[in-house]
Design an enzyme around this catalytic site. Structure first.
Site, mmCIF file in Angstrom:
data_model
loop_
_atom_site.group_PDB
_atom_site.id
_atom_site.type_symbol
_atom_site.label_atom_id
_atom_site.label_comp_id
_atom_site.label_asym_id
_atom_site.label_seq_id
_atom_site.Cartn_x
_atom_site.Cartn_y
_atom_site.Cartn_z
ATOM 1 N N HIS A 60 27.795 46.557 43.549
ATOM 2 C CA HIS A 60 28.229 45.286 42.974
ATOM 3 C C HIS A 60 27.286 44.798 41.875
ATOM 4 O O HIS A 60 26.446 43.928 42.099
ATOM 5 C CB HIS A 60 28.290 44.263 44.114
ATOM 6 C CG HIS A 60 29.085 43.050 43.810
ATOM 7 N ND1 HIS A 60 29.836 42.409 44.758
ATOM 8 C CD2 HIS A 60 29.248 42.346 42.667
ATOM 9 C CE1 HIS A 60 30.430 41.364 44.201
ATOM 10 N NE2 HIS A 60 30.070 41.297 42.938
ATOM 11 N N HIS A 62 27.108 43.324 37.868
ATOM 12 C CA HIS A 62 27.783 42.848 36.657
ATOM 13 C C HIS A 62 26.916 43.238 35.469
ATOM 14 O O HIS A 62 25.841 42.669 35.272
ATOM 15 C CB HIS A 62 27.971 41.334 36.703
ATOM 16 C CG HIS A 62 28.861 40.890 37.833
ATOM 17 N ND1 HIS A 62 30.236 40.856 37.719
ATOM 18 C CD2 HIS A 62 28.585 40.495 39.101
ATOM 19 C CE1 HIS A 62 30.771 40.446 38.868
ATOM 20 N NE2 HIS A 62 29.781 40.217 39.733
ATOM 21 N N LEU A 63 27.368 44.223 34.709
ATOM 22 C CA LEU A 63 26.552 44.716 33.596
ATOM 23 C C LEU A 63 26.951 44.065 32.266
ATOM 24 O O LEU A 63 26.291 44.279 31.253
ATOM 25 C CB LEU A 63 26.629 46.242 33.510
ATOM 26 C CG LEU A 63 26.151 46.991 34.768
ATOM 27 C CD1 LEU A 63 26.215 48.498 34.557
ATOM 28 C CD2 LEU A 63 24.745 46.574 35.181
ATOM 29 N N ARG A 64 28.052 43.279 32.285
ATOM 30 C CA ARG A 64 28.432 42.378 31.180
ATOM 31 C C ARG A 64 28.906 43.033 29.890
ATOM 32 O O ARG A 64 29.218 42.330 28.947
ATOM 33 C CB ARG A 64 27.279 41.423 30.843
ATOM 34 C CG ARG A 64 26.811 40.563 31.983
ATOM 35 C CD ARG A 64 27.891 39.602 32.443
ATOM 36 N NE ARG A 64 27.356 38.644 33.410
ATOM 37 C CZ ARG A 64 27.992 38.303 34.530
ATOM 38 N NH1 ARG A 64 29.185 38.798 34.819
ATOM 39 N NH2 ARG A 64 27.456 37.435 35.360
ATOM 40 N N ASP A 152 36.909 40.961 41.391
ATOM 41 C CA ASP A 152 35.723 40.154 41.689
ATOM 42 C C ASP A 152 35.439 39.093 40.633
ATOM 43 O O ASP A 152 35.559 39.322 39.431
ATOM 44 C CB ASP A 152 34.473 41.027 41.840
ATOM 45 C CG ASP A 152 33.253 40.180 42.160
ATOM 46 O OD1 ASP A 152 33.285 39.478 43.175
ATOM 47 O OD2 ASP A 152 32.297 40.172 41.362
ATOM 48 N N HIS A 179 37.009 39.893 46.652
ATOM 49 C CA HIS A 179 36.219 38.662 46.559
ATOM 50 C C HIS A 179 37.043 37.629 47.318
ATOM 51 O O HIS A 179 38.092 37.196 46.840
ATOM 52 C CB HIS A 179 36.055 38.304 45.078
ATOM 53 C CG HIS A 179 35.528 36.928 44.811
ATOM 54 N ND1 HIS A 179 34.372 36.703 44.095
ATOM 55 C CD2 HIS A 179 36.004 35.692 45.119
ATOM 56 C CE1 HIS A 179 34.159 35.406 43.985
ATOM 57 N NE2 HIS A 179 35.136 34.763 44.598
ATOM 58 N N HIS A 232 30.407 40.459 49.195
ATOM 59 C CA HIS A 232 29.499 39.337 49.459
ATOM 60 C C HIS A 232 29.924 38.376 50.583
ATOM 61 O O HIS A 232 30.203 37.208 50.343
ATOM 62 C CB HIS A 232 29.207 38.550 48.183
ATOM 63 C CG HIS A 232 30.364 38.280 47.252
ATOM 64 N ND1 HIS A 232 31.580 37.795 47.658
ATOM 65 C CD2 HIS A 232 30.450 38.400 45.900
ATOM 66 C CE1 HIS A 232 32.365 37.639 46.602
ATOM 67 N NE2 HIS A 232 31.717 38.009 45.527
ATOM 68 N N ASP A 305 25.297 41.903 43.765
ATOM 69 C CA ASP A 305 26.016 40.902 42.959
ATOM 70 C C ASP A 305 25.137 40.450 41.787
ATOM 71 O O ASP A 305 25.095 39.266 41.430
ATOM 72 C CB ASP A 305 26.474 39.704 43.792
ATOM 73 C CG ASP A 305 27.595 38.925 43.092
ATOM 74 O OD1 ASP A 305 27.986 39.292 41.954
ATOM 75 O OD2 ASP A 305 28.066 37.932 43.682
HETATM 76 O O1 DOR Z 1 28.033 34.415 41.521
HETATM 77 C C1 DOR Z 1 28.868 35.163 41.070
HETATM 78 N N1 DOR Z 1 28.791 35.610 39.798
HETATM 79 N N2 DOR Z 1 29.894 35.540 41.834
HETATM 80 C C2 DOR Z 1 30.933 36.234 41.351
HETATM 81 O O2 DOR Z 1 31.835 36.526 42.096
HETATM 82 C C3 DOR Z 1 30.978 36.591 39.919
HETATM 83 C C4 DOR Z 1 29.641 36.654 39.345
HETATM 84 C C5 DOR Z 1 29.622 36.696 37.844
HETATM 85 O O3 DOR Z 1 30.359 37.485 37.247
HETATM 86 O O4 DOR Z 1 28.811 35.972 37.234
#
Ligand code: DOR
Length: 428
Positions: A60, A62-64, A152, A179, A232, A305
């Protein structure tokens, strides 16, 4: 490629624990045994006082990229991952554009290969644009090698769509990761609904919004036979629901984040958006239930996460700031500091258990044995340390752990037979 010799460590893998040196040549583990001596030109990695384990796998992250490169790129995110001991990360699909087509999936994969710091396995979204209206081309994405699918950031609200997605998933051999959040119950929410949020006068995110969807999806698993991975987990009742589902033999797996085993909603008292996360930080009773769920195996994996946000967005008032905090570089240190579990069980939750869920168990989480792919982590399980923000590899700085004592630090990471991290420093 010249080889590596890792000496003096305590090897922990799914077959058990033993003192051994580990030789790596040509991208694979070539020899494991005591008293190995260095061959000509071999790189020596000291592992005394350290654990040598299969590399960590994050379900999990998030590499953006594409879309929010000011917060993180695949390169900076995979460098953060390597520093955290990861040899494989699943890249979440809430990018812009969404990872709902083969072309975006291939882009993310190519960027991961170009960064050359760990395996980057893109997850696909369950619905197009994560809009919850229309299914993504699941078969086409599965053909392109995508194993995990999730919206997610949002849960799939429509039960009929989720049922259909599971029916396809059963045929395709893919895994849907949910999610769990019933949106209707969390409108405007910024923190856990409980006595803290009433005191602070902030709109609450009630536990039931998670638990209803956990329950719904468990029942849909019972109906369809398709596996679901629950992202999560944050509430005590959610842990009970997953425990009961597993006792019924259903193919349900679950993860918990480092922050949900270490931080509580009381930290929002200073109104700092650093503690705003989705699902929110909850009560100490919830934290204890999540820890117990990890300890008894109800919760399979620790997943970060990792959610980088640039300062100009994160440093806004609570109601406007986005949810999320960094995780990749601190996951081990937070986990060992927070959990009263044998180190081997923590490693299981960071390595081979998530590897199986991510569908990467042919390359990651393998036994440390001759012939196996050389994806390994060397960490000191006892060292206490603190986060130095300027030393983070992540492009963002939104970590709440500055100033808190962490325990356990990655020393070396080896990916595809070469060191991505040496003495705590990324090599590339
Ligand atoms: O805190 C979070 N940030 N929960 C998520 O489900 C998404 C994530 C995000 O992409 O920033």
């Amino acid at each position: 490629m010249s080889g590596i010799l890792i000496t003096g460590g305590n090897v922990i893998d799914r077959t058990g624990e033993r003192r051994a040196d580990v030789r790596i040549a040509g991208g694979i583990v070539s020899e494991v045994g005591q008293g190995l001596t260095a061959a000509d030109g071999e790189q020596m990695l000291d592992a005394s006082g350290c654990v040598v384990s299969p590399g960590f796998v994050d379900l999990h992250a998030h590499l953006r990229e594409p879309g929010t490169e000011e917060a993180e790129t695949i390169e900076t995110g995979s460098r953060a991952a390597a520093k955290g001991g990861y040899t494989c990360v699943v890249a979440m699909p809430n990018t812009d554009p969404t990872q709902d087509s083969v072309s975006v999936i291939e882009f993310v994969r190519r960027q991961g290969e170009a960064a050359g710091l760990c395996d980057v396995r893109p997850a696909g979204s369950i619905t197009i644009g994560r809009q919850g209206q229309q299914l993504s081309p699941l078969a086409e994405l599965a053909d392109a090698g995508v194993h995990l699918f999730t919206d997610d950031g949002d849960g799939v609200q429509d039960p009929l769509l989720m049922r259909r997605a599971l029916e396809y998933a059963a045929d395709l051999g893919i895994v849907l990761a949910q999610h769990c959040e019933v949106k209707r119950l969390t409108e405007r929410a910024v923190m856990h609904e409980g006595h803290c949020c009433s005191k602070l006068g902030l709109p609450g995110w009630p536990s039931i919004a998670e638990e209803l969807m956990v329950h719904r999806d468990i029942e849909l698993v019972r109906l369809t036979g398709a596996p679901v991975h629950i992202l999560h987990l944050s509430t005590a009742r959610s842990v009970q629901l997953v425990r009961a589902a597993k006792a019924d033999g259903l193919p349900v797996t679950a993860e918990a984040t480092p922050h949900h085993i270490s931080l509580t909603d009381e930290l929002l008292a200073g109104y700092s958006s650093l503690y705003k996360v989705n699902p929110p930080l909850r009560t100490m009773a919830d934290v204890e239930a999540i820890r117990a769920g990890l300890a008894d195996g109800t919760i399979d994996a620790i997943a970060t996460d990792h959610a980088p946000h640039a300062p100009e967005t994160k440093e806004q008032p609570l109601d406007q700031a986005p949810s999320g905090m960094l995780g990749l570089e601190t996951a081990l240190g937070v986990s060992l500091a927070s959990l009263d579990m044998p180190v081997a069980d923590v490693v299981a939750a960071l390595s081979w258990k998530p590897a199986a869920i991510a569908g990467v168990a042919d390359q990651h989480g393998r036994p440390v044995a001759p012939g196996e792919p050389a994806n390994l982590t060397v960490f000191d399980p006892n060292v206490e340390w603190q986060v130095v923000p300027t030393q983070l590899a992540s492009k963002s700085r939104n970590t709440p752990y500055v100033g808190l004592p962490l325990r356990g630090k990655v020393k070396h990471t080896v990916w595809r037979g070469s060191a991505t991290v040496l003495d705590g420093v990324a090599t590339r």
